[in-house]
Design a protein around this motif. Structure first.
Motif, PDB file in Angstrom:
ATOM      1  N   GLU A 242       0.823  -1.212  -0.069  1.00  0.00           N
ATOM      2  CA  GLU A 242      -0.022  -0.101   0.047  1.00  0.00           C
ATOM      3  C   GLU A 242       0.685   1.217  -0.057  1.00  0.00           C
ATOM      4  O   GLU A 242       0.546   2.330  -0.393  1.00  0.00           O
ATOM      5  CB  GLU A 242      -0.934   0.002   1.267  1.00  0.00           C
ATOM      6  N   LEU A 243       2.139   1.027   0.470  1.00  0.00           N
ATOM      7  CA  LEU A 243       2.979   2.342   0.833  1.00  0.00           C
ATOM      8  C   LEU A 243       3.138   2.977  -0.881  1.00  0.00           C
ATOM      9  O   LEU A 243       3.187   3.968  -1.100  1.00  0.00           O
ATOM     10  CB  LEU A 243       4.174   1.872   1.444  1.00  0.00           C
ATOM     11  N   LEU A 247       2.472   6.400  -2.405  1.00  0.00           N
ATOM     12  CA  LEU A 247       3.388   7.426  -2.880  1.00  0.00           C
ATOM     13  C   LEU A 247       3.209   7.942  -4.278  1.00  0.00           C
ATOM     14  O   LEU A 247       3.347   8.922  -4.755  1.00  0.00           O
ATOM     15  CB  LEU A 247       4.894   6.834  -2.794  1.00  0.00           C
ATOM     16  N   GLN A 248       2.484   6.920  -5.166  1.00  0.00           N
ATOM     17  CA  GLN A 248       2.186   6.966  -6.526  1.00  0.00           C
ATOM     18  C   GLN A 248       1.251   7.997  -6.559  1.00  0.00           C
ATOM     19  O   GLN A 248       1.206   8.999  -7.455  1.00  0.00           O
ATOM     20  CB  GLN A 248       1.935   5.785  -7.249  1.00  0.00           C
ATOM     21  N   GLU A 249       0.264   7.940  -5.637  1.00  0.00           N
ATOM     22  CA  GLU A 249      -0.935   9.109  -5.664  1.00  0.00           C
ATOM     23  C   GLU A 249      -0.335  10.379  -5.235  1.00  0.00           C
ATOM     24  O   GLU A 249      -0.727  11.417  -5.755  1.00  0.00           O
ATOM     25  CB  GLU A 249      -2.035   8.372  -4.778  1.00  0.00           C
ATOM     26  N   MET A 250       0.521  10.442  -4.584  1.00  0.00           N
ATOM     27  CA  MET A 250       0.954  11.695  -3.872  1.00  0.00           C
ATOM     28  C   MET A 250       1.889  12.365  -5.128  1.00  0.00           C
ATOM     29  O   MET A 250       1.851  13.742  -5.506  1.00  0.00           O
ATOM     30  CB  MET A 250       1.985  11.467  -2.685  1.00  0.00           C
ATOM     31  N   ALA A 251       2.383  11.536  -5.707  1.00  0.00           N
ATOM     32  CA  ALA A 251       3.429  12.308  -6.795  1.00  0.00           C
ATOM     33  C   ALA A 251       2.395  12.671  -7.939  1.00  0.00           C
ATOM     34  O   ALA A 251       2.701  13.946  -8.591  1.00  0.00           O
ATOM     35  CB  ALA A 251       4.362  11.070  -7.607  1.00  0.00           C
ATOM     36  N   SER A 252       1.259  12.042  -8.452  1.00  0.00           N
ATOM     37  CA  SER A 252       0.462  12.713  -9.307  1.00  0.00           C
ATOM     38  C   SER A 252      -0.445  13.543  -8.940  1.00  0.00           C
ATOM     39  O   SER A 252      -0.600  14.566  -9.873  1.00  0.00           O
ATOM     40  CB  SER A 252      -0.543  11.307  -9.540  1.00  0.00           C
ATOM     41  N   ALA A 253      -0.441  13.791  -7.734  1.00  0.00           N
ATOM     42  CA  ALA A 253      -1.314  15.071  -6.983  1.00  0.00           C
ATOM     43  C   ALA A 253      -0.455  16.209  -7.161  1.00  0.00           C
ATOM     44  O   ALA A 253      -0.690  17.332  -7.722  1.00  0.00           O
ATOM     45  CB  ALA A 253      -1.627  14.820  -5.602  1.00  0.00           C
ATOM     46  N   THR A 254       0.968  15.956  -6.777  1.00  0.00           N
ATOM     47  CA  THR A 254       1.905  17.078  -7.139  1.00  0.00           C
ATOM     48  C   THR A 254       2.158  17.539  -8.188  1.00  0.00           C
ATOM     49  O   THR A 254       2.213  18.837  -8.850  1.00  0.00           O
ATOM     50  CB  THR A 254       3.318  16.625  -6.502  1.00  0.00           C
TER      51      THR A 254
END
Length: 267
Positions: A242-243, A247-254
């Motif tokens: 899940e980590l 991290l992938q979702e955070m990178a796409s949001a940024t």
């Protein structure tokens, strides 16, 4: 003349004694005597001491013990067109001495010939695999058929046992290859069954661990204990799957927040 008369009386006395002694016969416990009176069946006598009138009655001894007869090797063509040589052993006994003597000329020879032809006929109706593996069934069929056929001769067939089956060398090699392929098939089936059972257990374990997050953390710590060693300086720490997704979702949001404004918004 007197001497000749004495010799004649002595000769007659000897003949009388011989005839008198020949009238008595002793039959053992396992023997019976079939008595014929002037060529016609009279009665069955024995065991023990019996009386047979000379020149009028004749006796034929019959053994009532179990006879062990070896059936010679017979060339048999199985149902799947394979030639084999089979031999067997036959156990039988005389139950009715009258039928055994009157209804057949030589019951021993007749039983032997009947057993040989019956074995070829019965085994020819089965395939090679059945001849090699289903001997109990074949023995029972042979015994039943022979017992029915020899019933008119006063004979009871108790047992028929197939002793040996001779195969050609090429057929032996073919059977060995077939057995090897069968063992390989069973090994693959067992391996696939084990994989299926293991997957079911893993699915059940994943469901139970998913219900309690603390259990997953304990499982991580146990994994570290299993892969660690005393002289190793490398520490492998597993990360949850899940980590990576977080991290992938955070990178796409940024990346979306850092994009420049579109030309429509500028105007």
């Amino acid at each position: 003349m007197i001497i000749d008369f004495i010799y004649l009386q002595l000769l007659l006395a000897i003949l009388v004694v011989m005839l008198f002694t020949s009238m008595f016969r002793i039959l053992r416990e396992y023997e019976r005597g079939v008595i014929f009176l002037l060529g016609r069946f009279y009665k069955i006598k024995g065991p023990g001491l019996i009386l047979v009138i000379p020149f009028v009655q004749q006796i034929v001894r019959v053994d009532l013990r179990i006879v062990t007869m070896d059936i010679p090797s017979q060339d048999v063509i199985s149902k799947d067109n394979v030639t084999v040589r089979v031999n067997a052993v036959l156990y039988f006994r005389v139950m009715d001495p009258q039928k055994a003597i009157i209804n057949v000329e030589n019951f021993l020879e007749a039983t032997s010939q009947l057993a040989q032809t019956t074995m070829r006929s019965v085994l020819g109706q089965h395939e090679l695999d059945e001849i090699l593996s289903a001997r109990d069934t074949l023995n029972a069929d042979l015994q039943r058929i022979l017992d029915q056929s020899t019933d008119a001769w006063g004979i009871k067939v108790s047992t028929v046992e197939i002793k040996h089956v001779d195969l050609d060398e090429s057929m032996i090699r073919a059977i060995a290859r077939q057995a090897e392929a069968e063992r390989a098939r069973r090994a693959k089936v067992i391996h696939a069954t084990g994989e299926l059972e293991a997957s079911k257990q893993l699915l059940e374990a994943a469901r139970m661990l998913g219900q309690q997050p603390e259990a997953i953390q304990l499982r991580y710590l146990q994994t570290l204990t299993e892969i660690s060693s005393e002289n190793s300086k490398v520490i492998v720490f597993p990360l949850p799957m899940e980590l990576g997704r977080i991290l992938q979702e955070m990178a796409s949001a940024t990346s979306h927040t850092e994009d420049p404004q579109s030309p429509s918004e500028i105007t």
